[in-house]
Design a protein around this motif. Sequence first.
Motif, PDB file in Angstrom:
ATOM      1  N   GLY A 203       0.810  -1.208   0.000  1.00  0.00           N
ATOM      2  CA  GLY A 203       0.000   0.000   0.000  1.00  0.00           C
ATOM      3  C   GLY A 203       0.846   1.262   0.000  1.00  0.00           C
ATOM      4  N   LEU A 204       2.037   1.174   0.608  1.00  0.00           N
ATOM      5  CA  LEU A 204       2.966   2.308   0.643  1.00  0.00           C
ATOM      6  C   LEU A 204       3.926   2.301  -0.546  1.00  0.00           C
ATOM      7  N   ARG A 205       3.729   1.342  -1.458  1.00  0.00           N
ATOM      8  CA  ARG A 205       4.574   1.171  -2.645  1.00  0.00           C
ATOM      9  C   ARG A 205       6.027   0.872  -2.278  1.00  0.00           C
ATOM     10  N   ARG A 206       6.210   0.208  -1.164  1.00  0.00           N
ATOM     11  CA  ARG A 206       7.541  -0.247  -0.736  1.00  0.00           C
ATOM     12  C   ARG A 206       7.625  -1.736  -1.096  1.00  0.00           C
ATOM     13  N   TYR A 207       7.799  -1.992  -2.391  1.00  0.00           N
ATOM     14  CA  TYR A 207       7.648  -3.358  -2.900  1.00  0.00           C
ATOM     15  C   TYR A 207       8.782  -4.289  -2.463  1.00  0.00           C
ATOM     16  N   ALA A 208       9.995  -3.771  -2.376  1.00  0.00           N
ATOM     17  CA  ALA A 208      11.106  -4.623  -1.933  1.00  0.00           C
ATOM     18  C   ALA A 208      10.904  -5.052  -0.486  1.00  0.00           C
ATOM     19  N   GLU A 209      10.458  -4.115   0.372  1.00  0.00           N
ATOM     20  CA  GLU A 209      10.197  -4.448   1.766  1.00  0.00           C
ATOM     21  C   GLU A 209       9.051  -5.457   1.865  1.00  0.00           C
ATOM     22  N   ALA A 210       8.030  -5.267   1.021  1.00  0.00           N
ATOM     23  CA  ALA A 210       6.907  -6.213   1.007  1.00  0.00           C
ATOM     24  C   ALA A 210       7.380  -7.613   0.637  1.00  0.00           C
ATOM     25  N   ALA A 211       8.220  -7.704  -0.390  1.00  0.00           N
ATOM     26  CA  ALA A 211       8.722  -9.005  -0.823  1.00  0.00           C
ATOM     27  C   ALA A 211       9.470  -9.703   0.305  1.00  0.00           C
ATOM     28  N   SER A 212      10.283  -8.958   1.043  1.00  0.00           N
ATOM     29  CA  SER A 212      11.032  -9.548   2.153  1.00  0.00           C
ATOM     30  C   SER A 212      10.091 -10.111   3.215  1.00  0.00           C
ATOM     31  N   ASP A 213       9.014  -9.370   3.525  1.00  0.00           N
ATOM     32  CA  ASP A 213       8.055  -9.859   4.522  1.00  0.00           C
ATOM     33  C   ASP A 213       7.329 -11.115   4.033  1.00  0.00           C
ATOM     34  N   TYR A 214       6.892 -11.113   2.789  1.00  0.00           N
ATOM     35  CA  TYR A 214       6.180 -12.283   2.260  1.00  0.00           C
ATOM     36  C   TYR A 214       7.093 -13.510   2.219  1.00  0.00           C
ATOM     37  N   GLN A 215       8.357 -13.304   1.853  1.00  0.00           N
ATOM     38  CA  GLN A 215       9.290 -14.427   1.802  1.00  0.00           C
ATOM     39  C   GLN A 215       9.460 -15.051   3.176  1.00  0.00           C
ATOM     40  N   TYR A 216       9.575 -14.207   4.210  1.00  0.00           N
ATOM     41  CA  TYR A 216       9.771 -14.751   5.548  1.00  0.00           C
ATOM     42  C   TYR A 216       8.502 -15.430   6.049  1.00  0.00           C
ATOM     43  N   ALA A 217       7.341 -14.888   5.695  1.00  0.00           N
ATOM     44  CA  ALA A 217       6.081 -15.539   6.060  1.00  0.00           C
ATOM     45  C   ALA A 217       6.008 -16.936   5.457  1.00  0.00           C
ATOM     46  N   MET A 218       6.509 -17.093   4.218  1.00  0.00           N
ATOM     47  CA  MET A 218       6.523 -18.402   3.568  1.00  0.00           C
ATOM     48  C   MET A 218       7.458 -19.366   4.285  1.00  0.00           C
ATOM     49  N   GLU A 219       8.549 -18.851   4.850  1.00  0.00           N
ATOM     50  CA  GLU A 219       9.452 -19.719   5.619  1.00  0.00           C
ATOM     51  C   GLU A 219       8.769 -20.202   6.897  1.00  0.00           C
ATOM     52  N   LEU A 220       8.061 -19.302   7.557  1.00  0.00           N
ATOM     53  CA  LEU A 220       7.417 -19.665   8.822  1.00  0.00           C
ATOM     54  C   LEU A 220       6.242 -20.619   8.611  1.00  0.00           C
ATOM     55  N   GLU A 221       5.488 -20.415   7.523  1.00  0.00           N
ATOM     56  CA  GLU A 221       4.340 -21.277   7.232  1.00  0.00           C
ATOM     57  C   GLU A 221       4.373 -21.687   5.764  1.00  0.00           C
ATOM     58  N   PRO A 222       5.168 -22.711   5.424  1.00  0.00           N
ATOM     59  CA  PRO A 222       5.301 -23.118   4.023  1.00  0.00           C
ATOM     60  C   PRO A 222       3.988 -23.550   3.385  1.00  0.00           C
ATOM     61  N   GLY A 223       3.020 -23.981   4.183  1.00  0.00           N
ATOM     62  CA  GLY A 223       1.756 -24.444   3.625  1.00  0.00           C
ATOM     63  C   GLY A 223       0.733 -23.352   3.399  1.00  0.00           C
ATOM     64  N   SER A 224       1.080 -22.112   3.712  1.00  0.00           N
ATOM     65  CA  SER A 224       0.146 -21.004   3.556  1.00  0.00           C
ATOM     66  C   SER A 224       0.203 -20.463   2.131  1.00  0.00           C
ATOM     67  N   ALA A 225      -0.950 -20.047   1.608  1.00  0.00           N
ATOM     68  CA  ALA A 225      -1.008 -19.544   0.234  1.00  0.00           C
ATOM     69  C   ALA A 225      -0.965 -18.022   0.151  1.00  0.00           C
ATOM     70  N   SER A 226      -1.434 -17.328   1.168  1.00  0.00           N
ATOM     71  CA  SER A 226      -1.535 -15.865   1.100  1.00  0.00           C
ATOM     72  C   SER A 226      -0.221 -15.183   0.749  1.00  0.00           C
ATOM     73  N   PRO A 227       0.920 -15.605   1.336  1.00  0.00           N
ATOM     74  CA  PRO A 227       2.173 -14.947   0.965  1.00  0.00           C
ATOM     75  C   PRO A 227       2.538 -15.136  -0.508  1.00  0.00           C
ATOM     76  N   LEU A 228       2.081 -16.234  -1.119  1.00  0.00           N
ATOM     77  CA  LEU A 228       2.359 -16.456  -2.543  1.00  0.00           C
ATOM     78  C   LEU A 228       1.777 -15.333  -3.388  1.00  0.00           C
ATOM     79  N   TYR A 229       0.517 -14.995  -3.114  1.00  0.00           N
ATOM     80  CA  TYR A 229      -0.137 -13.944  -3.887  1.00  0.00           C
ATOM     81  C   TYR A 229       0.535 -12.596  -3.631  1.00  0.00           C
ATOM     82  N   GLY A 230       0.820 -12.302  -2.369  1.00  0.00           N
ATOM     83  CA  GLY A 230       1.470 -11.036  -2.053  1.00  0.00           C
ATOM     84  C   GLY A 230       2.839 -10.908  -2.685  1.00  0.00           C
ATOM     85  N   LEU A 231       3.613 -11.994  -2.656  1.00  0.00           N
ATOM     86  CA  LEU A 231       4.940 -11.955  -3.259  1.00  0.00           C
ATOM     87  C   LEU A 231       4.836 -11.792  -4.775  1.00  0.00           C
ATOM     88  N   ALA A 232       3.837 -12.425  -5.386  1.00  0.00           N
ATOM     89  CA  ALA A 232       3.621 -12.254  -6.819  1.00  0.00           C
ATOM     90  C   ALA A 232       3.326 -10.800  -7.152  1.00  0.00           C
TER      91      ALA A 232
END
Length: 456
Positions: free
Chosen positions: A384-413
């Motif tokens: 929302g703040l157009r800080r896309y690199a920071e967003a990608a870093s957060d989504y990547q770490y969320a995927m590490e913590l919960e590999p079975g979750s789908a929401s970070p996939l869409y956000g990272l995309a």
Amino acid sequence: MVVMRKWVLAMSATLLLGAAAPSAPARAAFERGEAALSSGRLDEAASAYREALKDTPGYAAALNGLGSVLFRKGQVTEAIARFREATEADATLKMAFFNLGYAARKAGDAATAAQAYERYTQLEPNDADGYYGLGESYRQLGQKEKAIPAYQAYIAREKRPGEQVWVRKAREHLTAMGAQPQPVPASASVAAPAQAQASAPAAVSESRTAVAAATAEPERTPNSALAASRIRDGDALMKERRYREAAFAFLDASHADPGHVEALFKLGNALAVLGYYGQAVEKWERAARLTQDATIRQSAQDNVTRARAKMAQAGASPQAAQQPPGSGPVADTTRAQARRAYEQGVQRIGTRDYGGALTSLTQAIQLEPMLAVAYTARGSANIGLRRYAEAASDYQYAMELEPGSASPLYGLAESYRALGRNEEARSLYERYAASSATDVRAQLQEESRQKAAKLR
């Protein structure tokens, strides 16, 4: 308080007979390249490495460094050529083999990757990361009889608490191949191709410049600029004695660039001040493995020695048991505060108050660092703040913590599409569209299919 010594990024390499012995000017240029690369100044690093190679053609460590620059700039084919030249110039340059394996695997050349990882695991038989790459390469080649012992060797060696998500993934691959995930003893070796079985000269010191920083997270693209920014934040917080907040700033930096030596070292410092000595030891030891600077390595070892003494005094505390901050010793009341901050952040996203949402969600993460949904939500606030690199870093770490979750996939995309990384975005949209995870939304699946089609 454990204090870091003067930060100097230098390198002293001893080369075997047969490898190009660098001249003094070439070595000086190489050191400038290492320093520039560690700070994310890629053009400056490339120029320095080329200067070293002009003065001493065949300088293996400089070839490896130049390959790392090219890889980070997206010039994968050229990077692979430089890594290959480095391995040919010095058959004991361990990180050149690791880098060649990683880059080749990313380029879809699993055969070259497997051969490179085989050699790397010969030179570094105790490094878990090489076996993970080896297992992935053989699995992609369809050679499960070789992939299975590689994954088992990885499981046997991977003891880092923060990397257990990849142990679980390796076990999943083994199960899918019909093998028992029982690891082979760490002292056992994985069978290597005949051409790689010849005895090698003793290993020597070499540049630890690595395309993936030898981390167990094989898909992460380092963001050095973001890491440097969060390190500066952490430094300021440490001066103000706001150690917990500083720890999370350094943690963010290590998420942005998992192989950033300074981020790891300073994260260790902050964790030690907070009493998490086991976690601090892990960060310092990892930093020491990634650097060739003797001062940094000695400082890390001194800190590890002191921390181990503190751990012995601490007895059976959660910190001494290496519980991640926020996962073990956090009280129920603190967890409740974290959930309230998370819910407040989500509500603020709904009203498009992205700055306020960022503040609330960062508070939630500081209170409960293993709360994966908070990282996902903070990624949305960053978008929302157009800080896309920071967003990608957060989504990547969320995927590490919960590999079975789908929401970070869409956000990272979404993040990658905004950053112009269309191929990666398309792959992530397709994964979300095909996901059967419990957090998948049908509307977003349809949007994912449409967006993936447009990116073809």
